[in-house]
Write a protein that holds these residues in place. Structure first.
Motif, PDB file in Angstrom:
ATOM      1  N   PHE A   1       0.838  -1.202   0.000  1.00  0.00           N
ATOM      2  CA  PHE A   1       0.000   0.000   0.000  1.00  0.00           C
ATOM      3  C   PHE A   1       0.870   1.248   0.000  1.00  0.00           C
ATOM      4  CE2 PHE A   1      -2.607  -3.257   1.985  1.00  0.00           C
ATOM      5  CZ  PHE A   1      -3.881  -3.001   1.513  1.00  0.00           C
ATOM      6  N   GLN A   2       0.322   2.313  -0.559  1.00  0.00           N
ATOM      7  CA  GLN A   2       0.929   3.620  -0.338  1.00  0.00           C
ATOM      8  C   GLN A   2      -0.130   4.593   0.182  1.00  0.00           C
ATOM      9  OE1 GLN A   2       4.160   6.198  -1.987  1.00  0.00           O
ATOM     10  NE2 GLN A   2       2.513   6.507  -3.473  1.00  0.00           N
ATOM     11  N   PHE A   3       0.166   5.257   1.283  1.00  0.00           N
ATOM     12  CA  PHE A   3      -0.740   6.270   1.838  1.00  0.00           C
ATOM     13  C   PHE A   3      -0.267   7.638   1.368  1.00  0.00           C
ATOM     14  CE2 PHE A   3      -0.423   3.002   5.341  1.00  0.00           C
ATOM     15  CZ  PHE A   3      -1.579   2.337   4.969  1.00  0.00           C
ATOM     16  N   VAL A   4      -1.186   8.386   0.783  1.00  0.00           N
ATOM     17  CA  VAL A   4      -0.843   9.714   0.273  1.00  0.00           C
ATOM     18  C   VAL A   4      -1.487  10.771   1.177  1.00  0.00           C
ATOM     19  CG1 VAL A   4      -0.846  11.248  -1.722  1.00  0.00           C
ATOM     20  CG2 VAL A   4      -0.819   8.753  -2.062  1.00  0.00           C
ATOM     21  N   PHE A   5      -0.639  11.514   1.848  1.00  0.00           N
ATOM     22  CA  PHE A   5      -1.091  12.563   2.771  1.00  0.00           C
ATOM     23  C   PHE A   5      -0.815  13.944   2.178  1.00  0.00           C
ATOM     24  CE2 PHE A   5      -0.046   9.041   5.675  1.00  0.00           C
ATOM     25  CZ  PHE A   5      -1.156   9.026   6.504  1.00  0.00           C
ATOM     26  N   GLY A   6      -1.601  14.918   2.644  1.00  0.00           N
ATOM     27  CA  GLY A   6      -1.301  16.310   2.293  1.00  0.00           C
ATOM     28  C   GLY A   6      -2.070  16.827   1.101  1.00  0.00           C
ATOM     29  N   ILE A   7      -2.952  15.980   0.531  1.00  0.00           N
ATOM     30  CA  ILE A   7      -3.832  16.444  -0.548  1.00  0.00           C
ATOM     31  C   ILE A   7      -5.119  16.936   0.107  1.00  0.00           C
ATOM     32  CG2 ILE A   7      -5.183  15.681  -2.553  1.00  0.00           C
ATOM     33  CD1 ILE A   7      -3.016  13.991  -3.450  1.00  0.00           C
ATOM     34  N   LYS A   8      -5.726  17.950  -0.478  1.00  0.00           N
ATOM     35  CA  LYS A   8      -6.961  18.494   0.097  1.00  0.00           C
ATOM     36  C   LYS A   8      -8.182  17.899  -0.614  1.00  0.00           C
ATOM     37  CE  LYS A   8      -4.967  21.733   2.748  1.00  0.00           C
ATOM     38  NZ  LYS A   8      -3.922  20.773   3.194  1.00  0.00           N
ATOM     39  N   GLY A   9      -9.291  17.870   0.110  1.00  0.00           N
ATOM     40  CA  GLY A   9     -10.532  17.415  -0.514  1.00  0.00           C
ATOM     41  C   GLY A   9     -11.405  16.686   0.473  1.00  0.00           C
ATOM     42  N   PRO A  10     -12.696  16.526   0.129  1.00  0.00           N
ATOM     43  CA  PRO A  10     -13.652  15.902   1.059  1.00  0.00           C
ATOM     44  C   PRO A  10     -13.220  14.510   1.518  1.00  0.00           C
ATOM     45  CG  PRO A  10     -14.786  16.758  -0.891  1.00  0.00           C
ATOM     46  CD  PRO A  10     -13.320  16.946  -1.136  1.00  0.00           C
ATOM     47  N   ASP A  11     -12.580  13.757   0.643  1.00  0.00           N
ATOM     48  CA  ASP A  11     -12.204  12.382   1.001  1.00  0.00           C
ATOM     49  C   ASP A  11     -10.760  12.259   1.491  1.00  0.00           C
ATOM     50  OD1 ASP A  11     -14.666  11.372   0.305  1.00  0.00           O
ATOM     51  OD2 ASP A  11     -14.050  10.679  -1.687  1.00  0.00           O
ATOM     52  N   ALA A  12     -10.005  13.348   1.487  1.00  0.00           N
ATOM     53  CA  ALA A  12      -8.562  13.255   1.754  1.00  0.00           C
ATOM     54  C   ALA A  12      -8.259  12.749   3.161  1.00  0.00           C
ATOM     55  CB  ALA A  12      -7.911  14.616   1.551  1.00  0.00           C
ATOM     56  N   LEU A  13      -7.141  12.076   3.281  1.00  0.00           N
ATOM     57  CA  LEU A  13      -6.680  11.619   4.594  1.00  0.00           C
ATOM     58  C   LEU A  13      -6.291  12.831   5.440  1.00  0.00           C
ATOM     59  CD1 LEU A  13      -4.221   8.762   3.527  1.00  0.00           C
ATOM     60  CD2 LEU A  13      -6.443   8.463   4.650  1.00  0.00           C
ATOM     61  N   ASP A  14      -6.594  12.751   6.690  1.00  0.00           N
ATOM     62  CA  ASP A  14      -6.063  13.687   7.669  1.00  0.00           C
ATOM     63  C   ASP A  14      -4.542  13.532   7.699  1.00  0.00           C
ATOM     64  OD1 ASP A  14      -7.586  15.237   9.224  1.00  0.00           O
ATOM     65  OD2 ASP A  14      -7.464  13.932  10.997  1.00  0.00           O
ATOM     66  N   ALA A  15      -3.821  14.627   7.563  1.00  0.00           N
ATOM     67  CA  ALA A  15      -2.352  14.473   7.609  1.00  0.00           C
ATOM     68  C   ALA A  15      -1.904  14.467   9.061  1.00  0.00           C
ATOM     69  CB  ALA A  15      -1.678  15.586   6.819  1.00  0.00           C
ATOM     70  N   SER A  16      -2.025  13.303   9.690  1.00  0.00           N
ATOM     71  CA  SER A  16      -1.622  13.185  11.095  1.00  0.00           C
ATOM     72  C   SER A  16      -1.065  11.800  11.369  1.00  0.00           C
ATOM     73  CB  SER A  16      -2.820  13.444  12.020  1.00  0.00           C
ATOM     74  OG  SER A  16      -3.712  12.351  11.989  1.00  0.00           O
ATOM     75  N   GLU A  17      -0.202  11.749  12.376  1.00  0.00           N
ATOM     76  CA  GLU A  17       0.384  10.471  12.761  1.00  0.00           C
ATOM     77  C   GLU A  17      -0.680   9.523  13.308  1.00  0.00           C
ATOM     78  OE1 GLU A  17       3.855  11.909  14.931  1.00  0.00           O
ATOM     79  OE2 GLU A  17       4.720   9.908  14.730  1.00  0.00           O
ATOM     80  N   LYS A  18      -1.673  10.099  13.947  1.00  0.00           N
ATOM     81  CA  LYS A  18      -2.761   9.289  14.491  1.00  0.00           C
ATOM     82  C   LYS A  18      -3.500   8.569  13.347  1.00  0.00           C
ATOM     83  CE  LYS A  18      -6.952   9.892  17.133  1.00  0.00           C
ATOM     84  NZ  LYS A  18      -8.008  10.872  17.086  1.00  0.00           N
ATOM     85  N   LYS A  19      -3.754   9.305  12.287  1.00  0.00           N
ATOM     86  CA  LYS A  19      -4.416   8.697  11.122  1.00  0.00           C
ATOM     87  C   LYS A  19      -3.549   7.583  10.534  1.00  0.00           C
ATOM     88  CE  LYS A  19      -7.759   9.332   9.424  1.00  0.00           C
ATOM     89  NZ  LYS A  19      -8.999   8.512   9.652  1.00  0.00           N
ATOM     90  N   LEU A  20      -2.258   7.808  10.469  1.00  0.00           N
ATOM     91  CA  LEU A  20      -1.364   6.767   9.952  1.00  0.00           C
ATOM     92  C   LEU A  20      -1.505   5.490  10.791  1.00  0.00           C
ATOM     93  CD1 LEU A  20       0.871   5.646   8.125  1.00  0.00           C
ATOM     94  CD2 LEU A  20       2.545   6.800   9.590  1.00  0.00           C
ATOM     95  N   ASP A  21      -1.513   5.635  12.107  1.00  0.00           N
ATOM     96  CA  ASP A  21      -1.690   4.473  12.980  1.00  0.00           C
ATOM     97  C   ASP A  21      -2.996   3.745  12.672  1.00  0.00           C
ATOM     98  OD1 ASP A  21       0.609   4.311  14.529  1.00  0.00           O
ATOM     99  OD2 ASP A  21      -0.087   5.844  15.943  1.00  0.00           O
ATOM    100  N   GLN A  22      -4.059   4.511  12.457  1.00  0.00           N
ATOM    101  CA  GLN A  22      -5.366   3.895  12.166  1.00  0.00           C
ATOM    102  C   GLN A  22      -5.324   3.131  10.844  1.00  0.00           C
ATOM    103  OE1 GLN A  22      -7.968   7.304  12.223  1.00  0.00           O
ATOM    104  NE2 GLN A  22      -7.988   7.441  14.454  1.00  0.00           N
ATOM    105  N   LEU A  23      -4.639   3.681   9.876  1.00  0.00           N
ATOM    106  CA  LEU A  23      -4.541   3.018   8.568  1.00  0.00           C
ATOM    107  C   LEU A  23      -3.751   1.716   8.681  1.00  0.00           C
ATOM    108  CD1 LEU A  23      -3.698   6.177   6.408  1.00  0.00           C
ATOM    109  CD2 LEU A  23      -5.894   4.977   6.476  1.00  0.00           C
ATOM    110  N   ILE A  24      -2.626   1.793   9.383  1.00  0.00           N
ATOM    111  CA  ILE A  24      -1.780   0.602   9.531  1.00  0.00           C
ATOM    112  C   ILE A  24      -2.581  -0.529  10.186  1.00  0.00           C
ATOM    113  CG2 ILE A  24       0.299  -0.342  10.627  1.00  0.00           C
ATOM    114  CD1 ILE A  24       1.444   2.562  10.595  1.00  0.00           C
TER     115      ILE A  24
END
Ligand code: MG
Length: 278
Positions: A172-195
């Protein structure tokens, strides 16, 4: 912790010479830029191709040229090639025009996603096209890197697995830092949730767009993932300075990773970790 696999996304679809004169556009510039990245410690070459007016395109000859020059080189022929099937270069099955050339990997976005940076605010990845690309990758032993712009896309990737269109272990590749309604929150907490949502045995990389690049790279190093850097995501070295090459960005990742106690994977080691060939 596992050794760190570094991907360099050397060109992408957006940056132009006027944005950063060191952006590699021609096939020759791309190979030269990649060779510097490879020698600095990157294993995976992620690339898009451009036409003579710098616009992204789906010219199979251009993909083929880069692939062949890399394969024939005595210095960089161990590169893991990962061309893009991304949607900014064109539409339809032409997005997979190079798959029969059998690069070891290719990017694959598993579904459509609402992001501001795309026309009409949607990055279009219709399911029939995604299925087609995934099946072609399977046919040609091209391992997909699943591009995750939004959390729900992990489930879309798993649905492809359930239909036997992609094989485990999934990368997988997680892409952070893009804006938009569906975009990932650019946070370490979000990364943990994804992992936490990934199937056992999966591997993952993080890309951070624009000013998020370095911060996101650091999270990936710390959390045991892998790193993507390069001009596709960010053309600056710091807030006030343009990067003078893709290799300069790779060199910084190598330094940071070693300082935090993670050695850098060679292409051979990267293949073992990614379970290549697919
Ligand atoms: Mg790309």
């Amino acid at each position: 912790m596992d050794k760190l696999i570094i991907t360099c996304a050397i060109t992408g679809s957006l940056p132009r010479k006027k944005d950063n004169p060191a952006t590699p556009i021609s096939s020759q510039e791309q190979v030269q830029s990649w060779a510097e990245c490879y020698l600095a410690g990157a294993s995976i070459l992620h690339f898009h191709v451009r036409d003579d007016t710098e616009n992204p395109c789906l010219d199979k000859n251009k993909f083929q040229h880069v692939i062949e020059v890399v394969r024939k080189s005595i210095i960089i022929n161990d590169t893991i090639l990962q061309p893009s099937t991304g949607g900014r270069s064109g539409a339809g099955i032409q997005r997979g025009c190079f798959l029969d050339l059998q690069p070891e990997m290719a990017s694959l976005t598993p579904s459509s996603v609402k992001l501001d940076a795309f026309s009409n605010g949607v990055y279009e990845n219709p399911s029939d096209l995604v299925d087609y690309l995934a099946k072609k990758m399977l046919e040609y032993n091209v391992k997909p890197e699943l591009e995750i712009f939004s959390e729900f896309q992990i489930n879309d990737a798993l649905r492809l697995r359930d239909k036997n269109y992609i094989k485990e272990p999934i990368h997988f590749q997680f892409v952070f830092g893009i804006k938009g309604p569906d975009a990932l929150d650019a946070s370490e907490k979000k990364l943990d949730q994804l992992i936490a949502k990934l199937p056992n045995g999966s591997t993952w990389t993080c890309a951070g767009v624009g000013r998020y690049q370095l911060e996101v790279n650091k999270w990936a190093i710390k959390h045991g993932g892998h790193v993507r850097t390069g001009f596709e995501d960010n053309i600056k070295y710091d807030k006030d300075t343009l990067a003078n090459s893709n290799a300069q960005l790779v060199e910084r990742i190598v330094r940071l990773s070693k300082e935090s106690g993670r050695a850098i994977a060679t292409p051979k080691e990267a293949r073992q970790m990614l379970n290549l060939p697919y």
